[in-house]
Design an enzyme around this catalytic site. Structure first.
Site, PDB file in Angstrom:
ATOM      1  N   CYS A  95       0.843  -1.266   0.253  1.00 58.14           N
ATOM      2  CA  CYS A  95       0.348   0.110   0.017  1.00 58.14           C
ATOM      3  C   CYS A  95       0.756   0.818   0.546  1.00 58.14           C
ATOM      4  O   CYS A  95       1.141   1.669  -1.520  1.00 58.14           O
ATOM      5  CB  CYS A  95      -1.022  -0.161   0.925  1.00 58.14           C
ATOM      6  SG  CYS A  95      -2.409   1.129   1.184  1.00 58.14           S
ATOM      7  N   HIS A 231      -3.679  -5.719   0.957  1.00 60.83           N
ATOM      8  CA  HIS A 231      -3.637  -5.562   2.280  1.00 60.83           C
ATOM      9  C   HIS A 231      -3.138  -7.453   3.200  1.00 60.83           C
ATOM     10  O   HIS A 231      -4.529  -7.573   3.456  1.00 60.83           O
ATOM     11  CB  HIS A 231      -4.346  -5.175   3.666  1.00 60.83           C
ATOM     12  CG  HIS A 231      -3.776  -3.032   3.491  1.00 60.83           C
ATOM     13  ND1 HIS A 231      -2.384  -2.815   3.550  1.00 60.83           N
ATOM     14  CD2 HIS A 231      -4.596  -2.300   2.955  1.00 60.83           C
ATOM     15  CE1 HIS A 231      -2.253  -1.644   3.944  1.00 60.83           C
ATOM     16  NE2 HIS A 231      -3.867  -1.158   2.875  1.00 60.83           N
ATOM     17  N   GLU A 233      -1.443  -8.779   4.638  1.00 61.97           N
ATOM     18  CA  GLU A 233      -1.298  -8.784   5.523  1.00 61.97           C
ATOM     19  C   GLU A 233      -2.293  -8.846   7.236  1.00 61.97           C
ATOM     20  O   GLU A 233      -2.228  -8.855   8.492  1.00 61.97           O
ATOM     21  CB  GLU A 233      -0.193  -7.251   6.725  1.00 61.97           C
ATOM     22  CG  GLU A 233      -0.895  -6.605   6.547  1.00 61.97           C
ATOM     23  CD  GLU A 233      -0.891  -5.666   5.320  1.00 61.97           C
ATOM     24  OE1 GLU A 233      -0.561  -5.892   4.330  1.00 61.97           O
ATOM     25  OE2 GLU A 233      -0.796  -4.081   5.758  1.00 61.97           O
TER      26      GLU A 233
END
Lengths: 268, 1000
Positions: A95, A231, A233
């Site tokens: 990002c 994302h 994660e």
């Protein structure tokens, strides 16, 4: 031994802790380090095997997303990050970190134009920040070390206002495609008609920002530097899946980190 | 030399900003605009104070332009000295509007530009400012352009605009104005207070906008006489701030004489502990807070409450290692004047409250009350922004702050009514997590009084007193300085610095610097010890502030800490490493005096006990009487129940909030498990959020069941006119059943109460508030749920230019924080599988008063508001048992629009149809017709999906409670509801339902 991983915190970074957790689950030993600590020499890049530039709003994204972070990478870390990349150690930008890598010229870093901005991430077509879950399809044959061996899509959220990937010109876009650098693309929901990407592309909202060629993430020609807008994660355990209550599981973002950490452990 | 840099999207490339603007122009009612172009402006200056030669040459500007100010891939740029720019001759049909900030308004982009210039080594840049040029093309006249400029492009509270003229960069004026600013002795004024009569006291209060009444002014006068001198402006302003409604909550602490009926709510006879506070006709109330709110908390006596009504936020235990902190604040007045900045700093303020208890923020909530987006312009009161503009600005402000700080915005609500047009309400909540015992609250004599974070400016002066006043149509012009723009990145770095300092045990106390600024923060922290403060040490944004302005400034993103001198070097190092400014302003003393120096001059010296305890208690009168009895049974004539359902699905309270909520990052921090949206297409709106805090998730896995925390809200201001007591019950019950619906334990719920009310000096307003607070008490006691924090925002009244008063309906927002024992046992509201059975739990009564149906179809006299439910806690316990046993596949509470709307929402979220029988619904005798059963909003009810194979166990767990199997999930897309005669009264399908729900 778990390879040491530097999670680079710029003023305004905010997804550093999740990135660290994902690296931990992937077998790495993450440490969150502020740009100031590197600039002051309190920490040294070469002591780490992998660098993650996490999401957030570095310096408020005040002059454009990731712009000032890119300036900081170039001017405050000297040749540090370029040397880290030249040594073949993996770098992951997520990002805001992706935006900074692109604006610093570290992605896609084609041909001889080192540290020249060759593409950008600009305002979403919707002109809004949007948070929604998206599916990402790995590009087969990409040199990207983070997506090697991935056979199924990744499902994870995007959360950005400036994520529309635009190459500098048609030649640049063609070169990115020819070398397989577009390692992840937005696709429709797997198993539905939407998955079969039409010639016009995945379309909104599957492609949430209007990126050229549905590009969600790109790597450098060596495949060791990789950046993406979504994302991964934020999808590392099954409970995070939005349809877990409907019996759906899998399509985690974790394999990207596992690949990166494994590669980091091997590279010199 | 001043340079102007102009940046715009390259010709031929799409500019996403243009399209949105065109739509907004049309919404203003201005037709004929063919195109809008946006150009970003940057003003750069070398060293104007020194005049020529400038420290910034053309090479420097060229580097700034090339490396910082544009994106070479998609943007074009040009720059030139400002003096070289001449206003082009107006072209027919083309207008330009240039917008800049007023001097002194936070310009974070300009700050970042200065930082970036330093990074690339352009050191000659001394000042920077930003602006924007809009170029409008089309058949427009000057009036229309003015309307667009005022109504959309600029807000004169913080900006100015120039039509077909060049904007001057605001820093020029700042410098000129500040050159030779007042300093020294003349900077402090002594107010001759001791000798004046009562009229004089009131005049002083009015002229200085102190918002103090006669008794309070007399108390100050008495103190001054005893001290033997008149107060300085620093002292008087400090007293006004400390004694403001906003800071001291004098209404909630006042002695109230309340007259009202001996309320014995009609349905609440079952085992509810109502007797204690049931008022006779007239009773004295020894403080609302003490008598009801705190009393409910004490009565609940939950061992897991760590801190209630003491700290900046309420604190409860999460597990054996962590605590949770929760706070909800209002930012109503600022949001009315400058919606973006008001909501932005509203979020920033409540987040600071959580940082102020040493916690890391992990979730935000927002509950919004606006006028109708389609309000006709002629109905807009003078001096009031249009509701659509307020809504757009508030949402953007919440988005900006939460997203930039990396806090997921996970839950909220939106209400629309014309009564909120002049007084929009903005409630911002923040949840945080901290290690148990990590929050220290014991400043010691000798500790340094340290301020960290943003610099102090003239922004936000008198915000505490301003928010405690009624507004009129000139408020915007007068109180502009009370409105601020936030800087979330500063606060993010402050947060990181505080948590590092916390973990190293470097401070002995911390508080946020919010309303009242340093005066409030240092004053409260030193409320026992006293302190000595050197005001001239405060880092300022610009020169020229007078001492009282420094002391009272509400500049954002600041925290105050008590740091023992031995820890100061380490504390400074942490802050420096995170780009956070830290300054020791003075020290806590232990002599009980708050002494304020400006250089060598003593500008304030006040007894802390008088400051904090000297305020006379207010004595207020309150009365409430029920409205004329509503018609018990409505002459209900809506026979087209299918149309009624579709219409209700399109109402603002019910229809999808996706266009708003998608702008909030609800995934950051990775812990949002029950998200704002779920279902087959991630579109169904959840009843509550469930979070698994990353700190807890990251602990080494022990194989133990992992806990989560649920957040939800309850509110329904449309019941207030019928009975504020019932409204309070409805809010508490809704918050409770929302968290229960997602899997939280009803015996581990904490509540927050936030009141927004009218002028408490008017007995009818206060009477309605008293009755509401009584409802809060009874509901909280019935549920055994303690209040742990709350806030009141009073004086939400607006006197228009027409002289008429515009008051809001008394509005209570109840927020619930609840423990989810197992994150693998949560439930979402989307239907899961055709063939499953649908149950309703709870009793349905013929309560249509204040309902969505009654509001939509324009009938006020449709019976009473929903009455307190009997045995709801036991029912929720039983339902929770079923959820914890894994027997529930989907669960959704019945609120606005009742059973029928809840069923339709579950269906469209799951992408599955359903069929229901109203005849099977457990109901009281007055629920005797289809519309009442389908749409009434009786409390304590939820709709539940259960597998047929699990139904025996489910029914056994719910035995003894109102429960019935009323239908099943269909595998197709049809929605069929049969009436009392078993014939379909509602027949529709998912396409129609979704279309209605997404209608604009």
């Amino acid at each position: 031994m778990n390879p040491p991983i530097l999670i680079l915190h710029a003023t305004g970074s905010n997804r550093d802790r999740e990135a660290a957790w994902a690296c931990e689950l992937a077998g790495g030993a993450p440490e969150i380090v502020h740009v100031n600590q590197l600039a002051a020499g309190e920490r040294r890049l070469q002591d780490y095997r992998m660098v993650v530039l996490p999401g957030g709003f570095s310096y408020g994204d005040d002059l454009g997303a990731g712009k000032l972070w890119a300036v900081a990478l170039r001017h405050r870390l000297g040749d540090g990050l370029a040397a880290f990349v030249a040594a073949g150690r993996p770098v992951l930008g997520i990002c805001n970190g992706f935006q900074a890598l692109v604006k610093a010229g570290l992605l896609p870093a084609l041909a001889d134009e080192k540290m020249t901005q060759q593409a950008t991430l600009t305002r979403n077509d919707s002109a809004r920040f949007e948070c929604r879950w998206v599916w990402l399809e790995p590009q087969t044959g990409s040199p990207c070390i983070f997506t090697q061996g991935l056979t199924e899509p990744i499902y994870c959220p995007v959360a950005h206002g400036e994520g529309k990937f635009v190459a500098r010109d048609e030649t640049m876009l063609a070169a990115i495609e020819a070398q397989g650098l577009a390692a992840l693309r937005y696709v429709g929901r797997p198993g539905t008609a939407a998955e079969a990407t039409a010639p016009s592309g995945a379309g909104y909202p599957w492609n949430p920002n209007g990126s050229q060629n549905d590009i969600a993430g790109i790597c450098n020609p060596a495949g060791t530097v990789f950046g993406l807008m979504p994302h991964p994660e934020d999808h590392v355990i099954p409970q995070q899946h939005p349809q877990v209550h409907r019996g759906e599981r899998g399509l985690l973002g974790l394999p990207l980190f596992v690949n990166g950490v494994r590669y980091a452990a091997q590279v010199g | 030399m001043i340079y102007c840099v102009e940046v715009s999207i390259k010709p031929g490339l799409p500019d996403a900003r243009r399209l949105g603007l065109l739509g907004q122009v049309e919404a203003l009612g201005v037709m004929g605009v063919q195109s809008v172009a946006v150009t970003d402006l940057y003003f750069l200056s070398g060293d104007p104070a020194a005049g020529a030669p400038s420290g910034l040459d053309a090479d420097g500007v060229q580097r700034l332009v090339a490396e910082l100010l544009h994106d070479p891939v998609v943007e074009q740029v040009m720059w030139r000295p400002l003096t070289a720019i001449e206003q082009a001759e107006p072209r027919p049909g083309v207008w330009s509007v240039e917008v800049t900030l007023l001097p002194g308004v936070t310009d974070s982009v300009a700050e970042s530009l200065l930082a970036g210039a330093a990074m690339i080594g352009v050191h000659g840049l001394r000042q920077a400012a930003t602006g924007r040029r809009y170029t409008l093309a089309g058949a427009l006249d000057a009036d229309q352009v003015e309307r667009i400029a005022r109504g959309l492009l600029a807000n004169e509270v913080i900006q100015r605009y120039h039509v077909n003229a060049l904007a001057a960069p605001p820093f020029v004026e700042t410098v000129q104005r500040e050159t030779g600013g007042v300093m020294g002795d003349a900077a402090v004024e002594v107010i001759a207070l001791r000798g004046v009569d009562d009229a004089g006291l009131l005049a002083i209060s009015r002229e200085r906008r102190l918002s103090l009444d006669l008794a309070e002014m007399q108390a100050i006068q008495g103190y001054c006489r005893a001290e033997g001198r008149d107060p300085t402006d620093v002292e008087l302003e400090m007293l006004a701030q400390t004694w403001s409604e906003h800071c001291v909550h004098k209404t909630f602490k006042a002695v109230i004489e309340y007259s009202g009926p001996a309320a014995e709510p009609p349905h609440t006879v079952h085992r509810l502990p109502f007797t204690v506070h049931r008022p006779p006709s007239t009773i004295p109330i020894d403080g609302l807070l003490k008598t009801y709110i705190r009393a409910a908390t004490e009565r609940a006596a939950k061992p897991w409450v760590r801190s209630a009504f003491v700290d900046n936020a309420g604190i409860v235990a999460f597990d054996e290692q962590f605590d949770l902190a929760f706070k909800v604040e209002t930012h109503n007045h600022p949001s009315a004047l400058e919606p973006f900045g008001g909501a932005n700093t509203g979020v920033g303020g409540v987040v600071r409250d959580v940082i102020g208890v040493s916690a890391r923020p992990i979730a935000n909530t927002d509950i919004l009350f606006f006028g109708p987006a389609d309000l006709p312009w002629e109905r807009l009161p003078a001096g009031v922004l249009h509701p659509r503009r307020i809504a757009d600005g508030v949402v953007a402000g919440i988005e900006d702050y939460g997203n930039k700080m990396g806090i997921p915005t996970v839950n909220g609500a939106l209400f629309t009514d014309e009564s909120y047009t002049a007084n929009p309400l903005v409630f911002c909540g923040c949840l945080g997590i901290l290690p148990h015992g990590a929050h220290r609250t014991d400043p010691q004599p000798g500790d340094l009084a340290v301020v960290i974070g943003g610099r102090t400016g003239r922004d936000g002066l008198r915000g505490a007193t301003f928010s405690s006043m009624e507004m009129d149509h000139q408020t915007g012009a007068i109180a502009g300085s009370a409105v601020q723009i936030g800087h979330p990145i500063h606060e993010k770095q402050v947060l990181e610095a505080v948590l590092l300092a916390r973990d190293e045990g470097l401070y002995s106390a911390i508080t946020d610097c919010g309303a009242g600024g340093l005066s409030s923060a240092i004053g409260e922290m030193g409320s026992e010890l006293g302190a000595l403060v050197h005001l001239e040490r405060a880092p300022l944004k610009y020169p020229g502030l007078r001492p009282w302005e420094i002391w009272l400034s509400e500049a954002q993103e600041r925290m105050v800490l008590a740091v023992p001198p031995d820890n100061w070097p380490r504390f400074q190092a942490i802050c420096a490493g995170l780009d956070v400014e830290a300054t020791a302003l003075g020290e806590f003393t232990g002599d009980g005096r708050l002494r304020i120096l400006y250089g060598a001059q003593l500008v304030g010296d006040i007894d802390v006990h008088f400051l904090h305890d000297g305020i006379p208690r207010r004595r207020l009168r309150a009365e409430w009487s029920p409205p004329p009895l509503p018609i018990a049974h409505s002459p209900f004539t809506v026979h087209q129940l299918t149309d009624a359902l579709l219409s209700l699905l399109g109402q603002p309270e019910t229809r999808t909030k996706e266009p708003i909520v998608r702008q909030y990052d609800h995934e950051v921090q990775g812990g949002t498990l029950v998200k704002p949206f779920h279902g087959a297409a991630n579109a169904g709106s959840s009843d509550a959020a469930v979070l698994a805090p990353l700190d807890a998730l990251r602990r080494p896995a022990t194989g133990a069941i992992r806990r989560g925390v649920a957040l939800a809200v309850g509110a329904n201001p449309f019941y207030t006119a019928l009975d504020p007591y019932c409204m309070a019950w409805a809010a508490v019950d809704e918050a409770l059943r929302n968290v229960v619906a997602v899997g939280a334990d009803p015996d581990q719920v904490s509540l927050l109460d936030n009141f927004s009310w009218g002028n408490p000096n008017l007995p009818d307003r206060l009477g309605s508030l008293v009755r509401c607070v009584q409802g809060c008490y009874d509901a909280a006691v019935a549920f055994g749920a303690p209040f742990i924090s709350g806030k009141d925002s009073l004086n939400n009244e607006y006197t228009g230019a027409d002289g008429q008063k515009h008051a809001i309906p008394g509005t209570l927002v109840v927020s619930a924080l609840a423990i989810v024992p197992d994150i693998d046992r949560t439930v979402t509201m989307d239907l899961k599988q055709g063939g499953d059975w649908l149950y309703i739990v709870g009793l349905t009564r013929g309560e249509l008063g204040g309902s969505s149906l009654a509001r939509r179809f324009g009938a006020a006299g449709w019976g009473s508001a929903p009455q307190p439910p009997a045995d709801a806690l036991d029912l929720y316990r039983a339902l929770h048992g079923a959820i914890a046993s894994g027997l529930v596949r989907a669960c959704h509470d019945c609120s606005e629009g009742g059973l029928a709307v809840a069923a339709a929402e579950m269906a469209l979220a799951g992408g599955l149809g359903l069929e229901l029988r109203l005849a099977a619904v457990p109901r009281s005798a007055d629920a005797d017709h289809d519309a009442a059963i389908a749409f009434c909003e009786s409390l304590g009810r939820l709709l539940v999906e259960v597998r047929p194979s699990a139904s025996d166990k489910f029914e056994a767990l719910l035995a003894g409670h109102p429960l019935a199997r009323i239908g099943r999930v269909r595998a197709d897309d049809r929605i069929i509801i049969a009436g009392l005669d078993e014939q379909p009264v509602i027949e529709t399908n998912l396409v129609a339902v979704e279309q209605a729900w997404r209608s604009p």
